[in-house]
Design a protein around this motif. Structure first.
Motif, PDB file in Angstrom:
ATOM      1  N   ASN A   1      46.450 -36.886  33.396  1.00 45.24           N
ATOM      2  CA  ASN A   1      45.803 -37.850  34.287  1.00 45.24           C
ATOM      3  C   ASN A   1      45.112 -39.014  33.573  1.00 45.24           C
ATOM      4  OD1 ASN A   1      43.710 -36.449  33.159  1.00 45.24           O
ATOM      5  ND2 ASN A   1      42.657 -35.980  35.084  1.00 45.24           N
TER       6      ASN A   1
ATOM      7  N   THR B   1      52.067 -35.698  32.038  1.00 43.20           N
ATOM      8  CA  THR B   1      52.054 -34.655  31.002  1.00 43.20           C
ATOM      9  C   THR B   1      53.174 -34.888  29.985  1.00 43.20           C
ATOM     10  OG1 THR B   1      53.371 -33.248  32.477  1.00 43.20           O
ATOM     11  CG2 THR B   1      50.990 -32.897  32.477  1.00 43.20           C
TER      12      THR B   1
ATOM     13  N   GLU C   1      43.500 -30.377  27.621  1.00 38.96           N
ATOM     14  CA  GLU C   1      43.281 -30.776  29.013  1.00 38.96           C
ATOM     15  C   GLU C   1      44.218 -31.915  29.423  1.00 38.96           C
ATOM     16  OE1 GLU C   1      39.689 -32.078  32.087  1.00 38.96           O
ATOM     17  OE2 GLU C   1      39.336 -32.109  29.930  1.00 38.96           O
TER      18      GLU C   1
ATOM     19  N   LYS D   1      51.232 -34.814  36.927  1.00 36.75           N
ATOM     20  CA  LYS D   1      51.891 -33.580  36.469  1.00 36.75           C
ATOM     21  C   LYS D   1      53.339 -33.837  36.064  1.00 36.75           C
ATOM     22  CE  LYS D   1      48.998 -29.999  37.164  1.00 36.75           C
ATOM     23  NZ  LYS D   1      48.681 -28.984  36.132  1.00 36.75           N
TER      24      LYS D   1
ATOM     25  N   VAL E   1      48.091 -36.755  41.837  1.00 35.28           N
ATOM     26  CA  VAL E   1      48.213 -35.579  40.963  1.00 35.28           C
ATOM     27  C   VAL E   1      49.680 -35.252  40.664  1.00 35.28           C
ATOM     28  CG1 VAL E   1      47.711 -33.102  40.764  1.00 35.28           C
ATOM     29  CG2 VAL E   1      46.034 -34.650  41.797  1.00 35.28           C
TER      30      VAL E   1
ATOM     31  N   LYS F   1      46.813 -31.773  32.494  1.00 30.90           N
ATOM     32  CA  LYS F   1      46.613 -32.590  33.697  1.00 30.90           C
ATOM     33  C   LYS F   1      47.420 -33.878  33.703  1.00 30.90           C
ATOM     34  CE  LYS F   1      41.979 -30.921  34.832  1.00 30.90           C
ATOM     35  NZ  LYS F   1      40.563 -31.312  35.049  1.00 30.90           N
TER      36      LYS F   1
END
Length: 320
Positions: free
Chosen positions: A201, A182, A195, A178, A174, A199
């Motif tokens: 991701n 992003t 989203e 981030k 994560v 995130k």
């Protein structure tokens, strides 16, 4: 004695700022063992390692123009083992977790006995191992002259795909999503969803390549160590590495190194059993969707790593 002359020559070339007159340790060092064994040891491993060292020196001579003084910042990736007279430049995605574990056993005064018993995250905790940049200039120069310096390298695009897979396709990373995901999506995706912007991701390999070759990226901050070029992490044309191990021959090179250091009875390098590790065929598939234009840009970015460590241009690239 060519090897002896080579050892003496490189003892004088790596300097931070000025010379040092500290006495050297009297016991036989791994560095002496290595250069003596070049004349005596006719094993395939010794011969290959000597060839890599010579090729690296030739490539540095051919492809670098000016030498400069090392700075402490250049030495952050060099881990010190004062007990066995070793300097290890760690390169992420080239078995550096296992090498850090091994060095924790060797420098831990009995705290650790089995490398694989050390959790991977603990091996990367700052302060567990000492970096050469933490020493004084005099101490740095002494270690650069008298310790055996080694690094491990890997085919550059296999390493890059391995970094992408680990940092951008695993749900648990994560912090990387981030911190980098992003930013990559915001800058390199057309009409990103809210989203994805929040995130970070689901970065594609194509977007990751755009991010790497974008001139703004390195102007804003250095590359993360997981995808920084090896020559920028370890400075092999400023620091004379006595052993250049390769991921492709990891176990035999590691075993040889531990024997040189007189540490093969203290610890064994962990054997690999990962079936998920990135291969050349896997890397080729990731490049299927990268246009020839961006393949060439990316290859130029990593060109020095290909040249210095004698890796061939991947056949799957469309550079013409």
């Amino acid at each position: 004695m060519k090897e002896r002359a080579e050892m003496e020559k490189h003892r004088t070339t790596e300097q931070i700022l000025g010379r040092t007159s500290l006495p050297e340790k009297s016991r036989r060092s791994p560095l002496q063992t290595l250069y003596d064994s070049d004349q005596l040891d006719q094993s395939a491993v010794a011969s290959v390692l000597q060839g890599r060292r010579e090729l690296l020196e030739q490539a540095c001579h051919s492809h670098t123009r000016k030498r400069r003084l090392l700075t402490p910042e250049d030495l952050r990736h060099l881990i010190v083992d004062d007990k066995h007279n070793l300097l290890y430049c760690y390169v992420p995605k080239v078995a550096c977790t296992n090498w850090k574990r091994v060095l924790m056993v060797l420098t831990g005064d009995g705290r650790y006995r089995e490398p694989l018993a050390i959790p991977a995250n603990e091996a990367h905790v700052p302060g567990r191992l000492r970096s050469l940049s933490e020493y004084t200039k005099t101490e740095i120069n002494l270690r650069l002259r008298t310790y055996l310096k080694f690094m491990f390298v890997r085919e550059p695009f296999e390493r890059l795909v391995s970094a992408y897979r680990n940092k951008f396709t695993r749900n648990y990373n994560v912090a990387f999503h981030k911190r980098y995901g992003t930013k990559i999506i915001r800058r390199h995706r057309v009409k990103p969803q809210p989203e994805a912007l929040e995130k970070g991701n689901d970065v594609t390999f194509e977007e990751f390549v755009y991010y790497l070759v974008d001139p703004r990226t390195q102007k804003e901050e250095p590359f993360n160590e997981h995808w920084e070029r090896v020559h920028s992490l370890c400075h092999p044309c400023l620091i004379h590495y006595d052993v250049v191990g390769k991921y492709e021959t990891l176990e035999q090179d590691s075993q040889y190194l531990l024997k040189l250091a007189g540490a093969d009875q203290e610890v064994q390098f962990p054997t690999f059993s990962k079936s998920t590790r990135t291969t050349g065929d896997m890397a080729a598939k990731f490049f299927d969707n990268i246009s020839p234009f961006y393949q060439k840009k990316l290859f130029n970015l990593f060109r020095m790593d290909f040249l210095l460590f004698n890796y061939s241009t991947p056949t799957y690239l469309k550079l013409r």
